[in-house]
Scaffold this motif. Structure first.
Motif: not given
Length: 376
Positions: A76-84
């Motif tokens: 994904a190119i969404t911010p904070f993807k590493w949270d998920e």
């Protein structure tokens, strides 16, 4: 009728049996809860066939579901993807830990795989992502951005405790986000009540010092604000508009008491003599009333505009009762006689009376401060 009841009972037992093994959750696609339900069931009954079937199916599906979510998040190119990514690796490890705690479960599906290396890598990336975003927000130099930055620094610290200088950054963000309130001491124009007022003030100071941290409100004494060069947002003034200590009232109630057929003596022949006895009972009720009215005013430190004003009353009444009589004490009841033997009690000193009437005022003041600053 009895046959229908047996059928309904059988259906209920089957439904309960299916749910307790996680089958229904599995059918609805709730793989994680189906897995945990099957584990719980097998811990209590290691040979439960339906639970074993549910465990096998739900374990594989749950693992594949989390791995799929991880791959989707990474792409994904969404911010904070590493949270998920972090949260899904944590879920995978929790599934593994639950499986290891159940020997019959491991006999069914084998030993689990743990994703510690992948999780640690994702944690560092998630922490860095939040940390960088928080630093950018702090450059905006406004309170709302600082509040968001504080939350981002918290997440960075959650992902990697003490990441870089995140603890210092948390303090900086909180200070930037907080409303600074300079609280002027409670004013009371009497040296007699200084100690009691100091105690009331110390109670307020304690409340403000322990105010909920994440409310983004900071309270300062004037001298502390001056020493720390605090740019105040609000000024809070507390003062007693009026107070009275020790208003004394004494009320006397007089009762004429008569009791008939009371043994008063004996004749020469030792026969009992009964007569009517009388007494005059005076009951004294003493009350000492104290009370005051505290004014709390909050103004904008920059514009001098009033933001909030509230007046909080408090009262305290000290009471005592005693009695005296004339006449024949045999006319009195045990309770009345006990009141007559009771001595007038000395009232508390004025300082104590002052402190007592401020107790309800303190409670109101705390509620008023909470009510006003909860919006910040």
């Amino acid at each position: 009728m009895r046959g229908n009841q047996l059928i309904l009972l059988s259906i209920f037992v089957l439904i309960l049996h299916a749910c307790s093994s996680g089958t229904k959750m599995l059918e609805k696609g709730d793989y994680d809860n189906a897995f945990y339900t099957a584990v719980k069931r097998l811990k209590s009954n290691p040979t439960h066939a339906k639970a074993k079937h549910t465990l096998t199916a739900s374990y594989d599906l749950a693992v594949q579901n989390h791995l799929r979510k991880i791959e989707q998040a990474k792409l994904a190119i969404t911010p904070f993807k590493w949270d998920e990514v972090v949260y899904n690796y944590e879920d995978l490890n929790n599934i593994g830990a639950s499986l290891e705690s159940c020997p019959s479960c491991m006999n069914t599906v084998g030993r689990p795989r743990f994703y510690d290396t992948e999780l640690n890598d994702a944690r560092y990336k998630a922490a860095e992502e939040r940390y960088v975003a928080a630093n950018k927000l702090m450059l905006e130099r406004n309170r709302e951005s600082a509040k968001v930055a504080y939350r981002y620094y918290e997440l960075a610290d959650y992902f990697i405790p003490k990441y870089k200088d995140v603890r210092t950054k948390l303090d900086e963000a909180y200070y930037a986000a907080a409303i600074k309130v300079v609280v002027y001491p409670v004013q009371v124009n009497s040296n007699l009540y200084k100690l009691s007022n100091d105690y009331f003030q110390s109670q307020l100071d304690g409340f403000m010092a322990n105010y909920e941290t994440k409310n983004f409100v900071m309270f300062f004494r004037p001298e502390d604000a001056k020493r720390q060069k605090v740019q105040a947002d609000h000024l809070m003034y507390l003062s007693f508009d009026d107070f009275v200590v020790g208003q004394t009232y004494v009320k006397e109630r007089v009762e004429e008491i008569k009791k008939e057929n009371v043994l008063v003596g004996y004749t020469d022949q030792k026969r009992p003599v009964y007569s009517t006895v009388k007494a005059r009972l005076s009951i004294f009720d003493k009350s000492i009333s104290s009370g005051g009215l505290l004014d709390m005013s909050i103004i904008d430190a920059r514009t001098n505009r009033p933001l909030h004003q509230q007046k909080m009353p408090g009262t305290f009444v000290w009471q005592d009762s005693w009695a005296a009589y004339t006449g024949d004490e045999r006319a009195l009841s045990k309770e009345q006689l006990a009141m007559c033997r009771k001595k007038e009690v000395m009232p508390p000193p004025p300082q104590t009376l002052f402190l007592e009437f401020t107790k309800p005022i303190y409670s109101q003041t705390v509620n008023a401060i909470n009510g006003f600053y909860n919006r910040y």
